[in-house]
Scaffold this active site. Structure first.
Site, PDB file in Angstrom:
ATOM      1  N   SER A  85       0.845  -1.238  -0.135  1.00  0.00           N
ATOM      2  CA  SER A  85       0.034  -0.022   0.111  1.00  0.00           C
ATOM      3  C   SER A  85       0.888   1.202   0.141  1.00  0.00           C
ATOM      4  O   SER A  85       1.952   1.229   0.030  1.00  0.00           O
ATOM      5  CB  SER A  85      -0.956  -0.015   1.135  1.00  0.00           C
ATOM      6  OG  SER A  85      -1.721  -1.313   1.126  1.00  0.00           O
ATOM      7  N   LYS A 126      -4.540   9.584  -8.111  1.00  0.00           N
ATOM      8  CA  LYS A 126      -4.769   8.360  -7.571  1.00  0.00           C
ATOM      9  C   LYS A 126      -6.180   7.925  -7.788  1.00  0.00           C
ATOM     10  O   LYS A 126      -7.299   8.376  -7.264  1.00  0.00           O
ATOM     11  CB  LYS A 126      -4.679   8.667  -5.931  1.00  0.00           C
ATOM     12  CG  LYS A 126      -4.931   7.317  -4.911  1.00  0.00           C
ATOM     13  CD  LYS A 126      -4.766   7.520  -3.483  1.00  0.00           C
ATOM     14  CE  LYS A 126      -5.040   6.542  -2.636  1.00  0.00           C
ATOM     15  NZ  LYS A 126      -6.335   5.788  -3.024  1.00  0.00           N
ATOM     16  N   ARG A 147      -5.377  -7.160  -4.555  1.00  0.00           N
ATOM     17  CA  ARG A 147      -4.341  -7.124  -3.448  1.00  0.00           C
ATOM     18  C   ARG A 147      -4.259  -8.056  -2.285  1.00  0.00           C
ATOM     19  O   ARG A 147      -3.392  -8.363  -1.770  1.00  0.00           O
ATOM     20  CB  ARG A 147      -4.298  -5.617  -3.118  1.00  0.00           C
ATOM     21  CG  ARG A 147      -3.230  -5.194  -2.127  1.00  0.00           C
ATOM     22  CD  ARG A 147      -3.727  -3.892  -1.303  1.00  0.00           C
ATOM     23  NE  ARG A 147      -3.971  -2.742  -2.003  1.00  0.00           N
ATOM     24  CZ  ARG A 147      -2.959  -1.821  -2.554  1.00  0.00           C
ATOM     25  NH1 ARG A 147      -1.692  -2.587  -2.205  1.00  0.00           N
ATOM     26  NH2 ARG A 147      -3.132  -1.030  -3.320  1.00  0.00           N
ATOM     27  N   CYS A 426     -14.957   6.455  36.793  1.00  0.00           N
ATOM     28  CA  CYS A 426     -14.651   5.648  35.518  1.00  0.00           C
ATOM     29  C   CYS A 426     -16.085   4.989  35.457  1.00  0.00           C
ATOM     30  O   CYS A 426     -16.920   4.525  36.336  1.00  0.00           O
ATOM     31  CB  CYS A 426     -13.867   4.225  36.187  1.00  0.00           C
ATOM     32  SG  CYS A 426     -13.765   2.913  34.866  1.00  0.00           S
ATOM     33  N   CYS A 429     -16.109   0.948  36.788  1.00  0.00           N
ATOM     34  CA  CYS A 429     -15.642   0.369  38.037  1.00  0.00           C
ATOM     35  C   CYS A 429     -16.195   1.724  39.051  1.00  0.00           C
ATOM     36  O   CYS A 429     -15.795   1.467  40.194  1.00  0.00           O
ATOM     37  CB  CYS A 429     -14.270   0.045  38.141  1.00  0.00           C
ATOM     38  SG  CYS A 429     -13.045   1.261  38.257  1.00  0.00           S
ATOM     39  N   CYS A 444      -8.499   5.842  34.001  1.00  0.00           N
ATOM     40  CA  CYS A 444      -8.817   5.091  35.493  1.00  0.00           C
ATOM     41  C   CYS A 444      -7.892   4.324  35.836  1.00  0.00           C
ATOM     42  O   CYS A 444      -7.020   3.541  34.923  1.00  0.00           O
ATOM     43  CB  CYS A 444      -9.924   3.964  34.924  1.00  0.00           C
ATOM     44  SG  CYS A 444     -10.379   2.730  36.587  1.00  0.00           S
ATOM     45  N   CYS A 449     -10.119  -2.726  37.450  1.00  0.00           N
ATOM     46  CA  CYS A 449     -11.060  -2.207  36.514  1.00  0.00           C
ATOM     47  C   CYS A 449     -11.299  -3.432  35.284  1.00  0.00           C
ATOM     48  O   CYS A 449     -10.336  -3.586  34.753  1.00  0.00           O
ATOM     49  CB  CYS A 449     -10.920  -1.116  35.960  1.00  0.00           C
ATOM     50  SG  CYS A 449     -12.057  -0.490  34.658  1.00  0.00           S
TER      51      CYS A 449
END
EC number: 6.5.1.2
Length: 690
Positions: A85, A126, A147, A426, A429, A444, A449
């Protein structure tokens, strides 16, 4: 009878040559040499002779463009030369940065190039289609492939034969034994529009864009359907044996991309003639801006330009990474943008504890796909947007891949709209979140967690690390939710009874998963290191660390006593160094190391991955090819061993190949190696050489 056959044999050769030349003039040069009635008469004569003598039908016959019977499927084929690529730039500033990097690199490697102005560039459009690899043997098309992943694609030869702008035989006297052509298959805009009208009239779902339509067409099992859709093709590069020289005085072996395009045109291919050569970045910028305005008037879709170093010797000097050549870059045009209504914000917790806001909005169509969510990245980005619930937002697809919220239309905001803010706790948790002073990331820091644990486990079992296919996201979620797994080490303490209590597990599948988990203990040191999930340390970084430090103990000691040795590694810097130091400073991670070693992980370089550190360049300058199934190593692992010892692994056999490493069920490469006199060794002999 024999005389009649000989006459037909000579006549059919003449007809093939006349018709192929007529096709080239009509489809490629857009300059018909004979009128349609004469062409039809010659074509009818060809078909009549082929019906009388089917043995005279050849792969390069114009009759073969219509395709045969429908295929039962597409087989995978290995690209002889990787189909890489291109790296992307999304604005002219990024193009300038690339230009600066390669200029410095070239100047350091080639003292004859003293300044940027000495670089010769070529700019090409392109094409927004599908990359195709064509292989010609002795001038005749023998294989066409997609490809795929760059190493392996699908064999679509039968379908590619239906594209009129792809020659079945090269217009080249005494062609080389093989030629590989790379180019872009695409569906012209008028064909796409006509096809969608037909589909609408027959109550079929419409294609989103010409690229998707082309891709779907190439994967049709019936080549007659492919032929009816009139795909087109632009060739842009070619490869041939290094020692080949044209015998035709009208041809010169190309030494640059611009010469290569002319060569392709002369041997029968359609090339995009909008390309320009230049010696300045300013002229490349002008090319980009010109086609940004004019692209909508083209007969095909284009999503940017490609800028390349023109001369092949400079291209070879720059080389390539695993994914893309360093000597070329695709510069994308600005993405499509649309307005939509924000519905809600969700906050995702990653394996490092980073909390990422994600916007969910009313579904919109962007670049041919339906989009209804986009990441907002972090607290800093969220604050800069000044986002309120139920805002009208502008969304675009960056590089036509990743959707992003770029701004808010504040004029449409409700008077009582509430500001979107990151939570203080969080969302998984309920632990207190922190905003690290040196980052824009809210985290966190609760080691327990469950959201962090699930993310870390997904990373640990991923392909780049332990590669445990049987442990998907749903199973990981069940294991954590049921309390069976509270750390990576707990995976290796699982018992069959626990798995049998989970959904969709029988005794056989449970046993298979336990075997796969246990076998992962034998993975190479760099894969174990990568799996630990140290922030900012990707797969390539983990490999670099493993090449410099032979064990977790050594890396741990360096992180504590001489961390500058980490930042001195090529490609590393203070951010990575600090991340590693911080990771080892965490007592929870020290506990994890002890647990992993206790259950059988070496966390160090093994004999299988480094047989003799004093002979790290034992294969320097040697070329290898792998074939068949090896006893204990995967192909990727064998390749790593060879490359770490200075060798090069190729996908195809040639006279320059030094060793063929052969395993069970070796294919045609084994026969070719024997014909060429290439030394053939097995896995054990490879290990002995190391």
């Amino acid at each position: 009878m024999n005389s009649n056959f000989n006459q037909h044999f000579e006549r059919i050769k003449e007809l093939r040559a006349l018709l192929n030349k007529a096709n080239y003039s009509y489809y490629v040069l857009d300059s018909p040499e004979i009128d349609d009635a004469v062409y039809d008469q010659l074509y009818r004569e060809l078909i009549e002779i082929e019906n009388i003598h089917p043995s005279l039908i050849t792969d390069d016959s114009p009759s073969q463009r219509l395709g045969g019977v429908p295929s039962k499927g597409f087989k995978n084929v290995e690209h002889n030369i990787p189909l890489l690529s291109l790296d992307n730039a999304f604005n002219l500033n990024e193009l300038e940065s690339w230009y600066g990097r390669i200029s410095k690199l070239i100047s350091s490697e080639n003292k004859n190039i003293k300044k940027v102005d000495d670089l010769e560039l070529i700019c090409e459009l392109k094409i927004d289609g599908n990359a195709i690899s064509l292989r010609y043997e002795n001038g005749i098309l023998t294989r066409a492939a997609t490809r795929g992943d760059g190493k392996t694609g699908e064999d679509i030869t039968t379908n590619i034969r239906t594209i009129s702008t792809i020659p079945l035989r090269l217009l080249l006297e005494n062609p080389p034994s093989w030629v590989e052509i790379r180019g872009e298959a695409f569906m012209p805009n008028n064909i796409f529009n006509k096809l969608n009208i037909e589909r609408k009239n027959t109550d079929q779902p419409l294609f989103a864009n010409p690229r998707n339509s082309c891709a779907g067409t190439l994967r049709q099992l019936d080549p007659k359907i492919v032929a009816s859709r009139k795909l087109d093709f632009f060739a842009y590069s070619l490869y041939f044996p290094e020692n080949w020289e044209p015998t035709d005085n009208n041809f010169k072996k190309p030494i640059s991309q611009s010469e290569s395009l002319e060569f392709l045109k002369n041997i029968g291919f359609k090339v995009n003639t909008t390309y320009e050569t230049t010696k300045t970045l300013n002229e490349a910028n002008k090319y980009y801006k010109y086609w940004e305005v004019k692209k909508d008037f083209l007969a095909y879709a284009t999503d940017g330009i490609v800028v390349k170093i023109d001369k092949f010797d400079i291209q070879n000097l720059l080389g390539a990474t695993n994914k893309a050549p360093r000597w070329a870059i695709a510069v994308k045009y600005p993405a499509e943008e649309k307005a939509t209504k924000l519905r809600k914000i969700i906050f995702q917790v990653g394996r490092s504890g980073a909390v990422t806001p994600v916007a969910e909005f009313e579904s919109i169509e962007l670049a041919g796909t339906s989009v209804n969510r986009a990441t907002l990245h972090n607290a800093k980005r969220l604050a800069s947007l000044d986002l309120h619930y139920e805002d009208t937002i502008i969304v675009r697809k960056a590089g036509e891949i990743i959707p992003e919220v770029i701004r808010v239309i504040k004029e449409f905001r409700k008077v009582d709209a509430k500001l979107v803010q990151l939570p203080q706790n969080c969302p998984e948790c309920n632990s207190k979140l922190i905003l690290e002073s040196n980052e824009a990331i809210t985290k966190c820091i609760n080691y327990g967690c469950e959201a962090k644990l699930k993310g870390l486990l997904r990373h640990w079992v991923s392909k780049g690390s332990m590669n445990i296919d049987g442990l998907g996201e749903k199973i990981i979620n069940q294991l954590v939710n049921e309390g069976y797994v509270k750390s990576i080490a707990d995976l290796y303490k699982l018992e069959i009874d626990s798995l049998l209590e989970l959904e969709r597990f029988g005794e056989k599948s449970a046993n298979n998963l336990l075997i796969e988990i246990n076998e992962s203990k034998n993975k190479n040191w760099h894969k174990q290191l990568y799996g630990l999930g140290i922030p900012h340390i990707g797969e390539a970084n983990a490999k670099s660390l493993s090449n410099n430090f032979n064990s977790i103990e050594e890396l741990n000691a360096i992180a504590k006593e001489s961390p500058e040795k980490i930042s001195n590694i090529y490609g590393f810097g203070n951010e990575m160094k600090d991340s590693i130091v911080k990771w080892f400073d965490d007592s929870n991670n020290q506990t994890l190391i002890k647990e992993l070693k206790a259950i059988g992980f070496s966390l160090k370089e093994s004999l299988d991955s480094n047989y003799n550190s004093n002979q790290s360049n034992v294969f320097d300058g040697k070329s290898f090819v792998l074939t068949g199934t090896l006893d204990s190593l995967t192909r990727d692992e064998a390749k790593e061993l060879i490359e770490s010892a200075g060798g090069k692994v190729s996908s195809s056999i040639s006279k320059k190949t030094d060793f063929l490493v052969s395993g069970e069920k070796a294919g045609s490469k084994l026969n070719k190696a024997q014909e060429l006199g290439v030394k053939i060794i097995n896995e054990n002999e490879l290990k002995l050489l190391l």
